[in-house]
Design a protein around this motif. Sequence first.
Motif, PDB file in Angstrom:
ATOM      1  N   PRO A  36       0.780  -1.271  -0.004  1.00  0.00           N
ATOM      2  CA  PRO A  36      -0.037  -0.093   0.109  1.00  0.00           C
ATOM      3  C   PRO A  36       0.758   1.248   0.140  1.00  0.00           C
ATOM      4  N   GLY A  37       0.921   2.043  -1.144  1.00  0.00           N
ATOM      5  CA  GLY A  37       1.423   3.619  -1.227  1.00  0.00           C
ATOM      6  C   GLY A  37       2.806   3.417  -1.516  1.00  0.00           C
ATOM      7  N   THR A  38       3.384   2.093  -2.028  1.00  0.00           N
ATOM      8  CA  THR A  38       4.721   2.076  -2.350  1.00  0.00           C
ATOM      9  C   THR A  38       4.953   0.866  -2.982  1.00  0.00           C
ATOM     10  N   TYR A  39       6.153   0.461  -3.215  1.00  0.00           N
ATOM     11  CA  TYR A  39       6.494  -0.861  -3.793  1.00  0.00           C
ATOM     12  C   TYR A  39       8.125  -1.038  -3.398  1.00  0.00           C
ATOM     13  N   TYR A  40       8.472  -2.318  -3.450  1.00  0.00           N
ATOM     14  CA  TYR A  40       9.635  -2.906  -2.773  1.00  0.00           C
ATOM     15  C   TYR A  40      10.258  -3.445  -3.792  1.00  0.00           C
ATOM     16  N   LEU A  41      11.899  -3.595  -3.889  1.00  0.00           N
ATOM     17  CA  LEU A  41      12.763  -4.535  -4.504  1.00  0.00           C
ATOM     18  C   LEU A  41      13.485  -5.151  -3.443  1.00  0.00           C
ATOM     19  N   ALA A  42      12.990  -6.496  -3.719  1.00  0.00           N
ATOM     20  CA  ALA A  42      13.750  -7.461  -2.694  1.00  0.00           C
ATOM     21  C   ALA A  42      14.892  -8.560  -3.568  1.00  0.00           C
ATOM     22  N   GLN A  43      16.167  -8.345  -2.811  1.00  0.00           N
ATOM     23  CA  GLN A  43      17.231  -9.158  -3.284  1.00  0.00           C
ATOM     24  C   GLN A  43      17.457 -10.581  -2.518  1.00  0.00           C
ATOM     25  N   LEU A  44      17.138 -11.572  -3.333  1.00  0.00           N
ATOM     26  CA  LEU A  44      17.085 -13.023  -2.786  1.00  0.00           C
ATOM     27  C   LEU A  44      18.202 -13.804  -3.087  1.00  0.00           C
ATOM     28  N   ASN A  45      18.911 -14.413  -2.435  1.00  0.00           N
ATOM     29  CA  ASN A  45      19.771 -15.363  -2.936  1.00  0.00           C
ATOM     30  C   ASN A  45      19.533 -16.512  -3.681  1.00  0.00           C
ATOM     31  N   PRO A  46      19.903 -16.428  -5.095  1.00  0.00           N
ATOM     32  CA  PRO A  46      19.579 -17.332  -5.873  1.00  0.00           C
ATOM     33  C   PRO A  46      19.775 -18.883  -5.781  1.00  0.00           C
ATOM     34  N   TYR A  47      20.242 -19.040  -4.871  1.00  0.00           N
ATOM     35  CA  TYR A  47      20.631 -20.509  -4.388  1.00  0.00           C
ATOM     36  C   TYR A  47      19.858 -20.926  -2.888  1.00  0.00           C
ATOM     37  N   SER A  48      19.761 -20.023  -2.120  1.00  0.00           N
ATOM     38  CA  SER A  48      19.029 -20.423  -0.880  1.00  0.00           C
ATOM     39  C   SER A  48      17.494 -19.827  -0.827  1.00  0.00           C
ATOM     40  N   ALA A  49      17.295 -18.763  -1.468  1.00  0.00           N
ATOM     41  CA  ALA A  49      16.150 -18.007  -1.341  1.00  0.00           C
ATOM     42  C   ALA A  49      16.220 -17.105  -0.122  1.00  0.00           C
ATOM     43  N   GLU A  50      17.310 -17.055   0.503  1.00  0.00           N
ATOM     44  CA  GLU A  50      17.453 -15.931   1.680  1.00  0.00           C
ATOM     45  C   GLU A  50      17.122 -14.613   1.395  1.00  0.00           C
ATOM     46  N   LEU A  51      16.438 -13.954   2.060  1.00  0.00           N
ATOM     47  CA  LEU A  51      16.267 -12.418   1.859  1.00  0.00           C
ATOM     48  C   LEU A  51      17.417 -11.522   2.193  1.00  0.00           C
TER      49      LEU A  51
END
Length: 362
Positions: free
Chosen positions: A92-107
Amino acid sequence: MYVRKILLRLHLILGLGTGLLFFVIALSGALYTWEPEYSRLAYHQTVEARDRPMISISDIRQSLEKTFPEGDFRTALYRNRESSIEVLLYAPGTYYLAQLNPYSAELIHLQDMNKGWINYLKKLHRNLLLGELGREIVHWVTLLAIPLVVSGLIIWWPAKGRPSRDTFFLKATASAKKRNYDLHSVLGFYVSWVLIFALITGIYWGFSPVKETIKLLSGENNIEWEIPRSQVPARPVENDGILDQLIADYRNTFPNSEVRIGVPHGEEDPIHLSVIDPGKGLTAINHYYHDQYSGERIEGVFRNGLSSEISTFNAINGMVYEIHFGSILGLPGRILVCIAALIAASLPITGLLIWLDKGKRK
């Protein structure tokens, strides 16, 4: 001579009237040229490559449900093996960019894209941090900068004869006043040829009649674009398995490209995949669509389709951004635009000093 005096007066009035704003716009633009490098560092996009498969869309969804359940998962960008997977999330009211580890899915990192110094730098360049009012101010300063640059070029040319060799070079042994004049005149001459392209592309964004005219002349308004749609089945179908299969297939088919996959939200929304070749620009992106229920590819005449079928207007529209920030010429182009913008930011200062010095003499 009378015309020259008018141009001098015009140059002075426009320079004094827009100088401070032009300084801010040009300096912020020079800094924002390096946004991809800033983002890679600030958003922790670099990871250690591993000899294992990358995570699936299902893995991404499970990770986000634990770490950021309020985010509405929209797209996932798979880059090379040394880069994080970048996930777009609406809130709501914004947007996010999340960077995830491509091998473990860790945020690794979560960035509110309405906050942070990179976002403020972008807004400073686009609207002076003043919202819609600032956007209009930037557009008009950009428009007024064109006669400012043109009049400066005409003034630079001698009233009689041709430019001498000295007008093309800075003279280190000259007096302080002369050096300042040369910084304004000589550097202004060189930077004008780059600056004019940045100003024209800025006007393209700022004034809708310009864009609409190009649409008309290019025949864009005569093209009947189709809208890709999924065929809604009688019974609900879970599409995560299809998303997982598609992203795996596309990454195998295009191993040297970045692949962005869009998660459908509406019943008729397709799965949208974008294949991006790094360094080839926005007009080289290939867009593909698949039925979210069956996974079958949807073909048609789409506004965003294959790069080989791009319309004239869409090609121009994509090139405008690349010309504005110099990326159309790769790294050398970005360096050139950055230097040009830094010099452009100095011109209001050197010009003001010239005007103050003349006032003192008078």
